[in-house]
Design an enzyme around this catalytic site. Structure first.
Site, PDB file in Angstrom:
ATOM      1  N   ARG A  50       0.825  -1.216   0.000  1.00  0.00           N
ATOM      2  CA  ARG A  50       0.000   0.000   0.000  1.00  0.00           C
ATOM      3  C   ARG A  50       0.859   1.266   0.000  1.00  0.00           C
ATOM      4  NH1 ARG A  50      -5.312   0.477   2.298  1.00  0.00           N
ATOM      5  NH2 ARG A  50      -6.232  -1.561   2.530  1.00  0.00           N
ATOM      6  N   ASP A 185       5.796 -25.103   4.353  1.00  0.00           N
ATOM      7  CA  ASP A 185       6.228 -25.385   5.718  1.00  0.00           C
ATOM      8  C   ASP A 185       7.752 -25.323   5.623  1.00  0.00           C
ATOM      9  OD1 ASP A 185       7.301 -26.659   7.975  1.00  0.00           O
ATOM     10  OD2 ASP A 185       5.384 -27.631   8.355  1.00  0.00           O
ATOM     11  N   HIS A 186       8.327 -24.253   6.122  1.00  0.00           N
ATOM     12  CA  HIS A 186       9.745 -24.036   5.801  1.00  0.00           C
ATOM     13  C   HIS A 186      10.650 -25.124   6.380  1.00  0.00           C
ATOM     14  CE1 HIS A 186       9.961 -22.027   9.738  1.00  0.00           C
ATOM     15  NE2 HIS A 186      11.270 -22.149   9.676  1.00  0.00           N
ATOM     16  N   GLU A 224      13.763 -23.644  21.026  1.00  0.00           N
ATOM     17  CA  GLU A 224      14.207 -22.311  20.613  1.00  0.00           C
ATOM     18  C   GLU A 224      14.672 -21.542  21.847  1.00  0.00           C
ATOM     19  OE1 GLU A 224      11.892 -20.412  17.243  1.00  0.00           O
ATOM     20  OE2 GLU A 224      10.324 -21.351  18.428  1.00  0.00           O
ATOM     21  N   ASP A 243       1.407 -23.353  16.511  1.00  0.00           N
ATOM     22  CA  ASP A 243       2.506 -22.662  15.820  1.00  0.00           C
ATOM     23  C   ASP A 243       3.570 -23.645  15.336  1.00  0.00           C
ATOM     24  OD1 ASP A 243       3.849 -20.209  15.060  1.00  0.00           O
ATOM     25  OD2 ASP A 243       5.259 -20.567  16.701  1.00  0.00           O
ATOM     26  N   HIS A 248       5.344 -28.022  11.684  1.00  0.00           N
ATOM     27  CA  HIS A 248       6.745 -28.445  11.549  1.00  0.00           C
ATOM     28  C   HIS A 248       7.016 -29.824  12.173  1.00  0.00           C
ATOM     29  CE1 HIS A 248       7.051 -24.389  10.304  1.00  0.00           C
ATOM     30  NE2 HIS A 248       7.262 -23.836  11.469  1.00  0.00           N
ATOM     31  N   LYS A 348       9.707 -22.339  23.529  1.00  0.00           N
ATOM     32  CA  LYS A 348      10.472 -21.094  23.398  1.00  0.00           C
ATOM     33  C   LYS A 348      11.188 -20.838  24.718  1.00  0.00           C
ATOM     34  CE  LYS A 348       7.848 -18.920  19.737  1.00  0.00           C
ATOM     35  NZ  LYS A 348       8.800 -19.036  18.629  1.00  0.00           N
ATOM     36  N   LYS A 353      19.188 -23.274  21.582  1.00  0.00           N
ATOM     37  CA  LYS A 353      18.510 -23.504  20.299  1.00  0.00           C
ATOM     38  C   LYS A 353      19.000 -24.856  19.830  1.00  0.00           C
ATOM     39  CE  LYS A 353      18.238 -21.607  15.598  1.00  0.00           C
ATOM     40  NZ  LYS A 353      16.834 -21.438  15.307  1.00  0.00           N
TER      41      LYS A 353
HETATM   42  C1  BG6 Z   1       7.761 -20.433  12.660  1.00  0.00           C
HETATM   43  C2  BG6 Z   1       7.059 -20.129  13.941  1.00  0.00           C
HETATM   44  O1  BG6 Z   1       6.949 -21.191  11.804  1.00  0.00           O
HETATM   45  O2  BG6 Z   1       8.953 -21.166  12.927  1.00  0.00           O
HETATM   46  C3  BG6 Z   1       7.957 -19.372  14.887  1.00  0.00           C
HETATM   47  O3  BG6 Z   1       5.902 -19.361  13.665  1.00  0.00           O
HETATM   48  C4  BG6 Z   1       9.260 -20.110  15.090  1.00  0.00           C
HETATM   49  O4  BG6 Z   1       7.332 -19.149  16.138  1.00  0.00           O
HETATM   50  C5  BG6 Z   1       9.880 -20.466  13.741  1.00  0.00           C
HETATM   51  O5  BG6 Z   1      10.139 -19.274  15.818  1.00  0.00           O
HETATM   52  C6  BG6 Z   1      11.087 -21.343  13.921  1.00  0.00           C
HETATM   53  O6  BG6 Z   1      11.738 -21.492  12.695  1.00  0.00           O
HETATM   54  P1  BG6 Z   1      13.307 -21.774  12.638  1.00  0.00           P
HETATM   55  O7  BG6 Z   1      13.573 -21.996  11.185  1.00  0.00           O
HETATM   56  O8  BG6 Z   1      13.986 -20.564  13.199  1.00  0.00           O
HETATM   57  O9  BG6 Z   1      13.541 -22.977  13.482  1.00  0.00           O
END
Ligand code: BG6
Length: 515
Positions: A50, A185-186, A224, A243, A248, A348, A353
């Protein structure tokens, strides 16, 4: 998955082009694909937003993002100058169909200039409430009128529960065919997660053991160190279950537990994964307390710094019932996995990590060793470290060199650090796959819906009953004590915590020896 062949000319349209994801992940991924010569010969990236911006302002913002977030750091001036003419900004209103007509003209003009109808990739990096308007208007304006060439990529959340996920899927399939929809889904793009398939199906050695006869239990931990950062508002409505576990962790579980696909075709792999989700035994509402543990972080110390509790974070209610930690014990009802517990855990503000998968094999059926050696025997264990440490390790017993028969655990390790090539970021892999029309690593509608179905009873119980002991774990710990109890009842411990404790005590012994 990469084929080594360059993708066809492509126009990438990013809805939410001025947002965080574009700056942190998408543009760095496209830039690194460009650097490594994976981008099509002809491509255009059009950021939508925008805000009033000209192309140069937009490019400068993105360049800043590269400096902060790209795995290759700040771009070299000459490469950046080759990349940046491909990037433009298009001011638009996501709710207004006229913006889409104007965009269609721009895309048609590019096709004419290139003399070819380019593939079109629409990346919806916007809040869920805008998805409906965007898909309807993309449809009305005919922007994606070629099912063979036009694709849509969407980010989670894919709904907030099973019902909304079904509604979202229906909305999308009114405009697109299922094979045009790429649900990201990364985690599936992470190098180590993809390696599960290579490891399992590229070796004859492990597959015969990959079942209830030899495997005692499986653990998947995604810990994390960060808190909710600046996403308190979003996270309050999500929590660790929705989440992380719904997507994941369940996806990782599918990769570990799936049957051997007949081929690497996207549909084959996705069919096998959905079989796993269907096989997961549904937890009854009255059993939730026995199978699932939730937690919320309190203040604490992380790497020497004091950090606030979840309820003190911005955008979070002072009596929040949202869980920042979840641990669940699942069983799969099928021949391969009957009776093998799958322990999933994420949180979290944990001590470190650390994401990993532990495949714990059964102990030897009979110990041949006497004179106190039997208790030194440790069952074989395969660990796949996903991040930040990236490796695969197999633990087995050996004899310690010397005159006596002393047993000692040893490890065979495949360590990514020893590879000469730098691993691509998950988004690089996934975006390239989307450009190439390969949906293997993306989620199909039935996978998403089944995954919601799996967590529904837990979600309903947790949402309807306040947790009386929140906050129940300190920042910088490994989560609430109940999570230990969840698996201790079967004589198991969380491998990651045990590993940290072991390495700490080893360090102490080494320090003593040095003195
Ligand atoms: C995301 C979540 O999908 O994945 C976040 O919404 C999380 O809360 C993140 O921190 C973690 O991804 P990565 O790649 O840093 O492990």
């Amino acid at each position: 998955m990469k084929t080594g062949k360059k993708a066809n000319p492509a126009i990438i349209v990013i809805f939410g082009g001025t947002g965080d994801l574009a700056k942190r992940k998408l543009i760095p991924a496209f830039y690194n694909l460009f650097l490594d010569d994976w981008m099509p010969e002809k491509f255009a990236i059009i950021g939508l937003g925008r805000t009033k911006l000209d192309d140069n302002n937009y490019r400068e913002r993105l360049k800043e993002g590269l400096k902060d977030f790209s795995r290759t750091g700040a771009p070299q001036q000459d490469t950046w100058e080759k990349f940046n003419p491909n990037v433009t900004y298009f001011q638009s209103n996501i709710d207004d169909v006229n913006s889409y007509h104007a965009l269609a003209e721009k895309l048609d003009a590019l096709d004419q200039e290139w003399g070819v109808r380019a593939n079109r990739l629409f990346y919806l990096s916007v809040a869920p409430k805008f998805i409906e308007a965007a898909t309807l208007h993309i449809n009305e304006s005919g922007l994606a009128n070629n099912p063979e060439q036009d694709r849509i990529v969407i980010e989670k959340p894919f709904g907030y529960n099973k019902e909304t996920a079904v509604a979202l899927n229906q909305l999308l399939t009114n405009t697109f065919q299922e094979n045009q929809i790429y649900r990201i889904d990364h985690y599936l793009g992470k190098e180590t997660v993809q390696n599960i398939l290579a490891f399992r199906f590229g070796n004859a050695l492990f597959e015969p053991l990959w079942n209830r006869n030899y495997i005692d239990y499986i653990q998947i931990t995604v810990a994390e160190q960060v808190g909710v950062e600046n996403r308190g508002g979003y996270y309050e409505g999500a929590g660790a279950l929705k989440d992380m576990i719904q997507n994941h962790l369940l996806q990782i579980l599918c990769m570990v537990a799936m049957e051997t696909p007949a081929s690497f075709r996207a549909e084959e792999i996705r069919n096998r994964k959905v079989d796993v989700l269907r096989a997961i035994r549904r937890i009854k509402p009255e059993e939730v307390g026995r199978y699932a543990v939730r937690g919320q972080y309190n203040e604490g110390w992380i790497e020497g710094k004091k950090v606030p509790g979840y309820r003190e974070e911005e955008g979070v209610s002072s009596d929040s019932n949202t869980e920042t930690f979840a641990a669940i014990k699942f069983y799969l009802d099928n021949w391969r996995w009957q009776g093998v517990p799958f322990y999933l855990r994420t949180g979290k503000r944990m001590q470190e990590k650390h994401s990993s998968i532990t495949i714990q094999f059964k102990a030897v059926p009979h110990s041949t060793f006497s004179n106190g050696q039997a208790e030194n025997l440790m069952a074989n264990r395969l660990t796949i470290n996903i991040q930040p440490q990236m490796d695969i390790r197999l633990r087995f017993m050996t004899k310690r060199p010397g005159l006596s028969m002393t047993l000692n655990p040893s490890e065979m390790i495949f360590d990514y650090d020893t590879c000469s090539t730098q691993s691509p970021e998950a988004y690089e892999t996934l975006l390239l796959d989307a450009l190439n029309g390969d949906a293997t690593l993306f989620m199909r509608s039935d996978q998403v819906e089944e995954a919601w179905d799996v967590i529904t009873p837990i979600q309903e119980v947790w949402e309807s009953r306040d947790s009386l002991d929140f906050p129940n774990y300190q920042s910088g710990s490994w989560g609430p004590e109940n999570a230990e109890a969840l698996i201790a009842s079967q004589g198991h411990v969380w491998a990651v915590n045990a590993h940290q404790k072991a390495s700490k005590s080893e360090k102490k012994t080494n320090d003593k020896l040095k003195k």
